[in-house]
Design an enzyme around this catalytic site. Structure first.
Site, PDB file in Angstrom:
ATOM      1  N   ASP A   1       7.974 -27.322   3.316  1.00 59.95           N
ATOM      2  CA  ASP A   1       8.010 -28.288   2.202  1.00 59.95           C
ATOM      3  C   ASP A   1       7.359 -27.820   0.897  1.00 59.95           C
ATOM      4  O   ASP A   1       6.673 -28.614   0.226  1.00 59.95           O
ATOM      5  CB  ASP A   1       7.359 -29.612   2.646  1.00 59.95           C
ATOM      6  CG  ASP A   1       8.086 -30.261   3.811  1.00 59.95           C
ATOM      7  OD1 ASP A   1       9.088 -29.689   4.295  1.00 59.95           O
ATOM      8  OD2 ASP A   1       7.649 -31.336   4.259  1.00 59.95           O
TER       9      ASP A   1
ATOM     10  N   GLU B   1      11.369 -31.810   2.976  1.00 61.13           N
ATOM     11  CA  GLU B   1      11.343 -33.242   3.315  1.00 61.13           C
ATOM     12  C   GLU B   1      12.272 -33.947   2.342  1.00 61.13           C
ATOM     13  O   GLU B   1      12.048 -33.909   1.117  1.00 61.13           O
ATOM     14  CB  GLU B   1       9.920 -33.794   3.218  1.00 61.13           C
ATOM     15  CG  GLU B   1       9.850 -35.255   3.658  1.00 61.13           C
ATOM     16  CD  GLU B   1       8.422 -35.801   3.724  1.00 61.13           C
ATOM     17  OE1 GLU B   1       7.463 -35.032   3.656  1.00 61.13           O
ATOM     18  OE2 GLU B   1       8.301 -37.046   3.849  1.00 61.13           O
TER      19      GLU B   1
ATOM     20  N   LYS C   1      14.712 -32.268   6.402  1.00 63.92           N
ATOM     21  CA  LYS C   1      14.119 -33.129   7.430  1.00 63.92           C
ATOM     22  C   LYS C   1      13.715 -34.479   6.847  1.00 63.92           C
ATOM     23  O   LYS C   1      13.066 -34.538   5.803  1.00 63.92           O
ATOM     24  CB  LYS C   1      12.909 -32.424   8.054  1.00 63.92           C
ATOM     25  CG  LYS C   1      11.781 -32.132   7.082  1.00 63.92           C
ATOM     26  CD  LYS C   1      10.673 -31.378   7.802  1.00 63.92           C
ATOM     27  CE  LYS C   1       9.439 -31.179   6.983  1.00 63.92           C
ATOM     28  NZ  LYS C   1       8.731 -32.386   6.565  1.00 63.92           N
TER      29      LYS C   1
ATOM     30  N   LYS D   1       8.119 -36.193   8.925  1.00 62.39           N
ATOM     31  CA  LYS D   1       7.030 -35.274   8.624  1.00 62.39           C
ATOM     32  C   LYS D   1       7.162 -34.047   9.508  1.00 62.39           C
ATOM     33  O   LYS D   1       6.956 -32.926   9.063  1.00 62.39           O
ATOM     34  CB  LYS D   1       5.663 -35.965   8.818  1.00 62.39           C
ATOM     35  CG  LYS D   1       5.472 -37.234   7.962  1.00 62.39           C
ATOM     36  CD  LYS D   1       5.664 -36.978   6.485  1.00 62.39           C
ATOM     37  CE  LYS D   1       5.403 -38.221   5.644  1.00 62.39           C
ATOM     38  NZ  LYS D   1       5.860 -38.058   4.246  1.00 62.39           N
TER      39      LYS D   1
ATOM     40  N   VAL E   1       2.894 -27.120   2.916  1.00 61.93           N
ATOM     41  CA  VAL E   1       2.117 -28.338   2.663  1.00 61.93           C
ATOM     42  C   VAL E   1       2.714 -29.549   3.374  1.00 61.93           C
ATOM     43  O   VAL E   1       3.906 -29.567   3.659  1.00 61.93           O
ATOM     44  CB  VAL E   1       2.053 -28.615   1.145  1.00 61.93           C
ATOM     45  CG1 VAL E   1       1.286 -27.503   0.463  1.00 61.93           C
ATOM     46  CG2 VAL E   1       3.422 -28.768   0.515  1.00 61.93           C
ATOM     47  N   THR E   2       1.854 -30.578   3.559  1.00 65.02           N
ATOM     48  CA  THR E   2       0.418 -30.488   3.464  1.00 65.02           C
ATOM     49  C   THR E   2      -0.131 -30.199   4.857  1.00 65.02           C
ATOM     50  O   THR E   2       0.489 -30.558   5.858  1.00 65.02           O
ATOM     51  CB  THR E   2      -0.221 -31.804   2.926  1.00 65.02           C
ATOM     52  OG1 THR E   2       0.119 -32.892   3.789  1.00 65.02           O
ATOM     53  CG2 THR E   2       0.259 -32.102   1.526  1.00 65.02           C
TER      54      THR E   2
ATOM     55  N   CYS F   1       2.736 -32.625   7.163  1.00 66.47           N
ATOM     56  CA  CYS F   1       3.961 -31.989   7.677  1.00 66.47           C
ATOM     57  C   CYS F   1       3.704 -30.688   8.425  1.00 66.47           C
ATOM     58  O   CYS F   1       4.416 -30.373   9.376  1.00 66.47           O
ATOM     59  CB  CYS F   1       4.944 -31.792   6.540  1.00 66.47           C
ATOM     60  SG  CYS F   1       5.555 -33.376   5.925  1.00 66.47           S
TER      61      CYS F   1
HETATM   62  N1  TIU Z   1       5.304 -32.411   3.415  1.00 66.34           N
HETATM   63  C1  TIU Z   1       4.354 -33.323   3.584  1.00 66.34           C
HETATM   64  O1  TIU Z   1       3.244 -33.038   4.006  1.00 66.34           O
HETATM   65  N2  TIU Z   1       4.653 -34.630   3.199  1.00 66.34           N
HETATM   66  C2  TIU Z   1       3.738 -35.534   2.785  1.00 66.34           C
HETATM   67  O2  TIU Z   1       4.084 -36.680   2.484  1.00 66.34           O
HETATM   68  N3  TIU Z   1       2.438 -35.136   2.685  1.00 66.34           N
HETATM   69  C3  TIU Z   1       1.383 -35.821   2.162  1.00 66.34           C
HETATM   70  O3  TIU Z   1       0.257 -35.345   2.309  1.00 66.34           O
HETATM   71  N4  TIU Z   1       1.590 -36.952   1.505  1.00 66.34           N
END
Ligand code: TIU
Length: 222
Positions: A24, A72, A129, A132, A157-158, A162
């Site tokens: 992501d 995402e 996807k 998460k 991340v994060t 995810c």
């Molecule tokens: N990719 C991912 O971690 N999606 C999130 O929404 N992460 C947050 O920390 N919000």
């Protein structure tokens, strides 16, 4: 077997079966006006790791090893977005709403794209996807079988959302997982530290951690 110097102990792998998962690294999490910012987060923490993620990706590519990207995102009609996800929290704008980079976290919108510096090369696997975790409602399980992957290195991340969710899903499916400590980031430094600690606790209960340098050295020596 080749090795990466890692915590809580050496991570062993076969050069033919290791792959990199870049989770992501999208504009929506890294730029002002995106989904991450809509939740009130400082997105500068994410942009800071871009050069390190790039170095890790280039090391895998140079060694001829697979790089898999995830994004995402949701369908434009929101049919894969449960109200339980859309209505969560108190965001300034919600998934699917129009923002400065297009509709938030919607497939095909400019803000949903992977950052230019980390763009997938033609032929690399890109998993869209809705969750998460990257296994839920995607073809990732089949893709990994088709390329013969058994060990997965994680960046992106994060860390505690995810990345950790996908790592836990992969661990339960029998993959040996390692997260590159300096190629992942959270909006909350204390959550990143806690996620890394809990991943490698109890004798690598979910997986291993190592620095990008350690991963690249292990691959170079394989
Ligand atoms: N990719 C991912 O971690 N999606 C999130 O929404 N992460 C947050 O920390 N919000």
């Amino acid at each position: 077997m080749a090795e990466i110097d890692a915590l809580p102990f050496s991570f062993t792998f076969k050069p033919q079966t290791i792959a990199l998962m870049v989770i992501d690294m999208q504009r929506d999490f890294a730029e002002p006006g995106g989904f991450g910012a809509s939740l009130g987060n400082d997105v500068g923490r994410v942009t800071a790791i871009v050069p390190t993620v790039k170095r890790l990706m280039e090391g895998f590519r140079a060694a001829g090893l697979p790089v898999i990207h995830t994004m995402e995102c949701h369908r434009p009609d929101l049919s894969d977005l449960p109200p339980a996800k859309r209505d969560r929290g108190n965001p300034s704008i919600r998934i699917g709403d129009m923002g400065p980079m297009g509709r938030l976290l919607i497939a095909g919108e400019p803000g949903t794209a992977i950052l230019d510096e980390l763009a997938p090369l033609p032929g690399e696997i890109v998993i869209k996807k809705p969750g998460k975790g990257a296994f839920y409602a995607t073809s990732l399980g089949n893709e990994l079988k088709w390329i013969g992957a058994r060990q997965l290195v994680f960046a992106g991340v994060t860390t505690e959302v995810c990345v950790q969710t996908t790592m836990r899903e992969a661990n339960d499916r029998g993959y040996e997982c390692l997260v590159a400590e300096d190629a992942t980031e959270s909006y909350f430094p204390e959550f990143k530290a806690a996620a890394l600690a809990m991943i490698r606790a109890q004798g690598a209960i979910v997986g291993w951690t190592a620095t990008t340098d350690q991963v690249l050295e292990g691959i170079a020596n394989a």
